[in-house]
Design an enzyme around this catalytic site. Structure first.
Site, short mmCIF file in Angstrom:
data_model
loop_
_atom_site.label_atom_id
_atom_site.label_comp_id
_atom_site.label_asym_id
_atom_site.label_seq_id
_atom_site.Cartn_x
_atom_site.Cartn_y
_atom_site.Cartn_z
N CYS A 116 0.82 -1.33 0.09
CA CYS A 116 0.00 0.06 0.04
C CYS A 116 0.91 1.48 -0.14
O CYS A 116 0.35 2.36 -0.34
CB CYS A 116 -0.99 -0.02 1.23
SG CYS A 116 -2.35 -1.31 1.04
N HIS A 256 -3.71 7.20 2.58
CA HIS A 256 -3.89 5.79 2.02
C HIS A 256 -5.34 5.67 2.55
O HIS A 256 -5.62 5.77 3.90
CB HIS A 256 -2.83 4.75 2.58
CG HIS A 256 -3.56 3.60 1.98
ND1 HIS A 256 -3.74 3.08 0.76
CD2 HIS A 256 -3.38 2.49 2.76
CE1 HIS A 256 -3.91 1.71 0.63
NE2 HIS A 256 -3.50 1.41 1.96
N ASN A 286 -10.31 -0.09 -0.37
CA ASN A 286 -8.78 0.02 -0.63
C ASN A 286 -8.27 -0.72 -1.91
O ASN A 286 -8.21 -1.91 -1.92
CB ASN A 286 -8.11 -0.88 0.68
CG ASN A 286 -6.64 -0.83 0.75
OD1 ASN A 286 -6.20 -0.40 -0.20
ND2 ASN A 286 -6.05 -1.34 2.04
O1 UT7 Z 1 -3.74 -1.41 3.59
C1 UT7 Z 1 -3.23 -2.42 4.02
C2 UT7 Z 1 -3.08 -2.27 5.54
N1 UT7 Z 1 -4.19 -3.00 5.94
C3 UT7 Z 1 -4.86 -2.31 6.80
O2 UT7 Z 1 -4.73 -1.09 7.20
C4 UT7 Z 1 -6.16 -2.93 7.44
C5 UT7 Z 1 -6.02 -2.69 9.06
N2 UT7 Z 1 -7.13 -3.45 9.73
C6 UT7 Z 1 -8.46 -3.03 9.55
O3 UT7 Z 1 -8.80 -2.40 8.96
C7 UT7 Z 1 -9.49 -3.84 10.55
O4 UT7 Z 1 -8.69 -4.57 11.54
C8 UT7 Z 1 -10.48 -4.75 10.00
C9 UT7 Z 1 -11.37 -3.85 9.12
C10 UT7 Z 1 -9.82 -5.57 9.03
C11 UT7 Z 1 -11.30 -5.31 10.80
O5 UT7 Z 1 -11.88 -4.70 11.86
P1 UT7 Z 1 -11.78 -4.62 13.50
O6 UT7 Z 1 -12.56 -3.53 14.05
O7 UT7 Z 1 -10.18 -4.79 13.74
O8 UT7 Z 1 -12.22 -6.13 13.68
P2 UT7 Z 1 -11.99 -7.46 14.55
O9 UT7 Z 1 -11.06 -8.04 13.44
O10 UT7 Z 1 -11.35 -7.10 15.82
O11 UT7 Z 1 -13.26 -8.30 14.34
C12 UT7 Z 1 -14.25 -7.83 15.30
C13 UT7 Z 1 -15.55 -8.72 15.12
C14 UT7 Z 1 -14.96 -10.11 15.45
O12 UT7 Z 1 -15.88 -11.06 15.97
P3 UT7 Z 1 -15.96 -11.41 17.38
O13 UT7 Z 1 -14.91 -12.27 17.51
O14 UT7 Z 1 -16.06 -10.23 18.29
O15 UT7 Z 1 -17.35 -12.21 17.58
C15 UT7 Z 1 -15.02 -10.72 13.78
O16 UT7 Z 1 -15.17 -12.19 13.68
O17 UT7 Z 1 -16.40 -8.63 13.87
C16 UT7 Z 1 -16.26 -10.02 13.21
N3 UT7 Z 1 -15.86 -9.64 11.69
C17 UT7 Z 1 -17.19 -9.44 10.97
N4 UT7 Z 1 -18.30 -9.34 11.32
C18 UT7 Z 1 -19.22 -8.76 10.08
C19 UT7 Z 1 -14.86 -9.61 10.99
N5 UT7 Z 1 -15.16 -9.42 9.77
C20 UT7 Z 1 -16.40 -8.97 9.83
C21 UT7 Z 1 -17.37 -8.66 8.51
N6 UT7 Z 1 -18.67 -8.68 8.92
N7 UT7 Z 1 -16.97 -8.38 7.54
#
Ligand code: UT7
Length: 329
Positions: A116, A256, A286
């Site tokens: 990225c 970004h 993204n």
């Molecule tokens: O550009 C390259 C670099 N990449 C980035 O900068 C990405 C950085 N990371 C992020 O943007 C975020 O971490 C994500 C968008 C990928 C995820 O968001 P988050 O707030 O960190 O969510 P999480 O991984 O902590 O997940 C929270 C909950 C989980 O459920 P439980 O364990 O709390 O029951 C996940 O299983 O949300 C669940 N979950 C979803 N629910 C509905 C994960 N993905 C989804 C989804 N829809 N698509």
């Protein structure tokens, strides 16, 4: 003679027609519009459909449009730096494929892989060829067909990424506009959190790796988020501080587009008010190497000569950085 700066003298972009909405994703994986919107800020992303089409096929219309805008021919281009994580093929370089497709017969070129942060690294690298006097017309392309490496059964990644491509032309500037400063960083220990497991020389693709879906992008989202949210903000602040720039000196912050929450944290750390922060993540998601040039393309008409822009990015690797540039037209 005054110092030569590398100025962006034209910008263009291309996004594919197909719109993949949050609503459609709801029918593909266990997710919902509300979760995607609040956690990422994304509403829809573009997908390149069609057999045999790769990243270079988005770059062709982007570059052709740019050449037309600037009123120059492809033969005048001397160097093409193609920043991409999804090259048409492992080899040869997509820069070469693009040069052939657009008729840039006098250009040499190479691909640049910094995920990225690729476009930032490409802008910094391309600028050197202008500043040294070696070249007068350099194309820096940033584009990715992320849909080619996304597992549309993995709800944690398929909601984030989209396809798109942007391009800028760098030319010499003698009035003090152009790329002024850059802070670029990388940390290879980040490989653990964001990578492609198979398909490279460490683990070439086999039936088994394909069945295990190891040719897709793998991301530990929370870990990447923690690194991204602090490092992108810090590096943007660093390039401002060392150039004695206060928030009110910045015309536009160009972050970004990975997650709206990371964008907001960068704006908060630098003090730049939200009306000066470029955001199009809700429409494109993204696009990896595409985000920054697509932002420049969409906001081009609002920029004024001499405007101070701060570009900042964070990506897999890890890689991150920020560039301070003065808009030249
Ligand atoms: O550009 C390259 C670099 N990449 C980035 O900068 C990405 C950085 N990371 C992020 O943007 C975020 O971490 C994500 C968008 C990928 C995820 O968001 P988050 O707030 O960190 O969510 P999480 O991984 O902590 O997940 C929270 C909950 C989980 O459920 P439980 O364990 O709390 O029951 C996940 O299983 O949300 C669940 N979950 C979803 N629910 C509905 C994960 N993905 C989804 C989804 N829809 N698509």
């Amino acid at each position: 003679m005054s110092k030569i700066h590398a100025a962006i003298t034209a910008v263009n972009g291309y996004v594919p027609e197909y719109v993949l909405t949050n609503h459609e994703l709801e029918s593909m994986v266990d997710t919902n519009d509300e979760w995607i919107t609040t956690r990422t800020g994304i509403k829809e992303r573009r997908i390149l459909k069609g057999e045999g089409l790769g990243t270079s096929d988005m770059a062709v219309p982007a570059v052709e449009g740019l050449l037309k805008k600037r009123g120059i021919s492809a033969e005048e281009i001397e160097l093409i730096i193609f920043c991409t994580t999804t090259p048409d093929r492992v080899f040869p370089a997509t820069a070469n494929i693009l040069a052939n497709k657009i008729g840039a017969k006098n250009a040499w070129g190479y691909d640049l892989q910094a995920t990225c942060s690729g476009f930032l690294f490409g802008l910094a690298t391309g600028s050197q060829f202008i500043e040294s006097g070696k070249h007068k017309k350099v194309l820096v392309v940033g584009g990715d067909k992320m849909s080619s490496m996304i597992n549309y059964k993995d709800r944690t990644t398929c909601i984030i990424f989209g396809d798109g491509c942007g391009v800028v032309l760098l030319e010499p500037d003698y009035e003090g506009n152009g790329v002024i400063d850059s802070v670029l960083k990388s940390d290879g220990s980040g490989v653990a959190y964001l990578h492609q497991k198979a398909g490279g020389s460490v683990k070439p693709a086999t039936h088994e790796t394909i069945e295990a879906r190891e040719h897709y992008l793998y991301q530990e989202g929370q870990a990447v988020f923690k690194f991204a949210v602090t490092n992108m903000a810090e590096v943007a602040a660093e390039v401002m501080e060392r150039n004695d720039l206060k928030a009110e000196d910045i015309a536009w912050l160009v972050p970004h587009q990975a997650n709206k929450r990371i964008i907001d944290a960068t704006a908060a750390r630098t003090g730049v008010s939200s009306d000066k922060v470029i955001v199009n993540i809700e429409r494109f998601g993204n696009t990896t190497n595409g985000t920054l040039p697509l932002c420049l393309w969409e906001w081009e008409s609002k920029f004024k000569k001499g405007d101070n822009l701060i570009l900042a990015a964070f990506g897999g690797g890890f890689t991150w950085g920020a560039i301070y540039l003065k808009w030249a037209y």
